[in-house]
Write an enzyme that holds these catalytic residues in place. Structure first.
Site, PDB file in Angstrom:
ATOM      1  N   TYR A 108       0.842  -1.206   0.000  1.00 40.03           N
ATOM      2  CA  TYR A 108       0.000   0.000   0.000  1.00 40.03           C
ATOM      3  C   TYR A 108       0.869   1.245   0.000  1.00 40.03           C
ATOM      4  CZ  TYR A 108      -4.182  -2.676   1.377  1.00 40.03           C
ATOM      5  OH  TYR A 108      -5.238  -3.541   1.431  1.00 40.03           O
ATOM      6  N   TYR A 147      -0.467 -10.278   0.560  1.00 46.61           N
ATOM      7  CA  TYR A 147       0.691  -9.783   1.318  1.00 46.61           C
ATOM      8  C   TYR A 147       0.659 -10.334   2.749  1.00 46.61           C
ATOM      9  CZ  TYR A 147      -2.793  -6.364   2.928  1.00 46.61           C
ATOM     10  OH  TYR A 147      -3.923  -5.765   3.423  1.00 46.61           O
ATOM     11  N   ARG A 157      -2.823 -11.837   3.884  1.00 46.45           N
ATOM     12  CA  ARG A 157      -4.121 -11.405   3.390  1.00 46.45           C
ATOM     13  C   ARG A 157      -4.322 -11.917   1.972  1.00 46.45           C
ATOM     14  NH1 ARG A 157      -7.501  -7.863   4.866  1.00 46.45           N
ATOM     15  NH2 ARG A 157      -8.800  -9.638   4.371  1.00 46.45           N
ATOM     16  N   HIS A 160      -7.392  -8.601  -2.154  1.00 45.09           N
ATOM     17  CA  HIS A 160      -8.684  -7.993  -1.802  1.00 45.09           C
ATOM     18  C   HIS A 160      -8.704  -6.513  -2.143  1.00 45.09           C
ATOM     19  CE1 HIS A 160      -6.193  -7.117   1.725  1.00 45.09           C
ATOM     20  NE2 HIS A 160      -6.957  -6.063   1.919  1.00 45.09           N
ATOM     21  N   HIS A 162     -10.805  -3.082  -0.795  1.00 45.92           N
ATOM     22  CA  HIS A 162     -11.710  -2.520   0.209  1.00 45.92           C
ATOM     23  C   HIS A 162     -12.794  -1.695  -0.481  1.00 45.92           C
ATOM     24  CE1 HIS A 162      -9.059  -3.354   3.741  1.00 45.92           C
ATOM     25  NE2 HIS A 162      -8.108  -3.281   2.817  1.00 45.92           N
TER      26      HIS A 162
END
Lengths: 242, 199
Positions: A108, A147, A157, A160, A162
């Site tokens: 991110y 990640y 995770r 995905h 959000h």
């Protein structure tokens, strides 16, 4: 205000419990006392409106919006699309949908993300759009990478995205996550597992949608969203009982 | 067998996670240049009628730690108790704001107009209040609560009247700390746990 109808009560059994020990951060961030339940009021039956003037032309294109079209993000090109409806099946038109996600390497663009996968100089990681009259939305993006994250010693995770959805009233506000069909990490993820009923978790898994994919360009995934509905009633003026 | 109810089921919630700022307030998160400005920077514009108030506070976890990564959304009426979109509402009050805990101190600040009392469908009147919705890593479904003002008459408020343990009403009252300034802490768990709502 006589045209207002109460919101249907939230079906808490389909949602995660606040306290979920396998998701360690929830342990100290979960209320231990019961929620105070009551019928919705004017404060939940109204909500902010966001018009198309809010949006820029590339807002729903995460491949290009960080560079404003000057260069493209790295990754598998994905068209992520679907409809927003309420519990009665009616389309939720004109509502703001916001998304955010990691880049193709699972990183991110955020000061708190210290994973050593590299940032993509051409990828910011957020987008937004407003549903059309049929409740339909679409984004162009890249498939986010899986990640590792600090929870148990080796938790990952799944891929995905959000999602944040407003709906016409503030009581319908929802944030959730969209997973991708076939990802083996979904079954191992303690955050996905906060949804206790597997058939409900399946509703967060976007389906590969070849009919809406484009050859030599992008794969499509379909992700429909359901918000709380409003009760249909002629008996709306009774005094509220205690 | 019976007829089908033909109802859909609300999509399950998932945590907003640690990077909610990227999606909701990207400029705050340092992701600049995608949007001209973050959504919900202020619930009011110049010319909003009513008393300007500044509310500060923190969101505390069950250990008493002020969370650095919480994001809050607020929704409120104008000074006359009308919500944006309702007839006669103040055009300078959008009523919606997004704000985040400071990444170093955990403190948040909301600058707005003090809302008026709000009429309900059934004719009851709610004391002036601001709806708050709190999301963060570790919060599996957004937490809904209300901020009332200790210097308003809250005696007849239908929501506050439902709180059985009367001392818990205090968890929803912003404390006046000066002219136009209030303090309001949110405690997710443990002693002084905020009353959270299912409305």
């Amino acid at each position: 205000m006589s045209d207002q109808k109460p919101l249907m009560p939230r079906r808490r059994e389909v949602h995660p419990l606040p306290y979920w020990p396998d998701y360690k951060t929830s342990v100290a961030r979960s209320p231990s006392l019961p929620l105070l339940s009551m019928e919705s009021t004017t404060s939940e039956e109204t909500g902010p409106r966001f018009g198309h003037s809010t949006l820029g032309p590339l807002d729903n294109n995460l491949i290009e919006n960080y560079t404003q079209g000057a260069a493209k993000a790295v990754g598998e090109r994905v068209r992520l699309h679907g409809r927003v409806m309420d519990e009665t099946g009616r389309p939720v038109a004109g509502t703001l949908v916001e998304i955010w996600q990691a880049n193709a390497g699972g990183r991110y663009r955020h000061i708190k993300d210290t994973y050593f996968a590299p940032l993509d100089p051409n990828f910011g990681g957020c987008g937004r759009t407003i549903t059309d009259d049929a409740g339909y939305y679409e984004f162009m993006t890249i498939r986010p990478g899986a990640y590792p994250w600090p929870n148990r010693a080796n938790d990952w995770r799944p891929m995905h995205v959000h999602f944040s959805i407003f709906g016409p009233t503030f009581g319908q506000r929802l944030i959730t996550q969209c997973y991708f069909q076939g990802d083996p990490l979904i079954d191992l993820c303690p955050i996905a597992a906060t949804i206790r009923d597997r058939s409900q978790l399946d509703r967060l898994v976007a389906a590969l949608d070849m009919q809406n994919s484009r050859g030599m360009d992008y794969l499509a995934y379909k992700f429909d969203i359901v918000l709380r509905g409003r009760r249909q009633t002629m008996f709306e003026n009774r005094p509220e009982g205690m | 067998m019976t007829q089908s109810l033909d109802m859909l089921v609300e999509t399950p919630s998932q945590t907003a996670g640690p990077y909610v700022h990227i999606g909701c307030i990207p400029t705050f998160a340092g992701v600049e240049g995608i949007y001209p400005q973050d959504l919900g920077l202020s619930p009011i514009e110049d010319g909003a009628k009513g008393q300007i108030v500044t509310i500060t506070g923190s969101v505390f976890d069950g250990t008493g730690w002020a969370m650095r990564d919480a994001m809050i959304e607020s929704w409120q009426a104008d000074a006359a108790g009308r919500y944006a979109g309702q007839e006669g509402a103040d055009p300078n009050v959008s009523g919606f704001c997004r704000f985040a805990a400071d990444k170093d101190s955990g403190q948040f600040t909301l600058r707005t107009v003090k809302p008026g009392a709000v009429a309900n469908r059934d004719g009851s009147v709610m004391a002036p209040h601001i709806t708050l919705w709190i999301v963060a890593r570790g919060i599996n479904i957004g937490l809904h609560t209300r901020l009332y003002f200790e210097d308003e008459n809250n005696d007849q408020d239908p929501l506050l009247a439902r709180i059985e343990q009367r001392h818990r009403v205090d968890t929803l009252l912003a404390r006046k700390t000066g002219e136009g300034s209030y303090h309001f802490d949110i405690r997710l768990q443990g002693e002084g746990e905020t009353v959270f709502l299912d409305i």
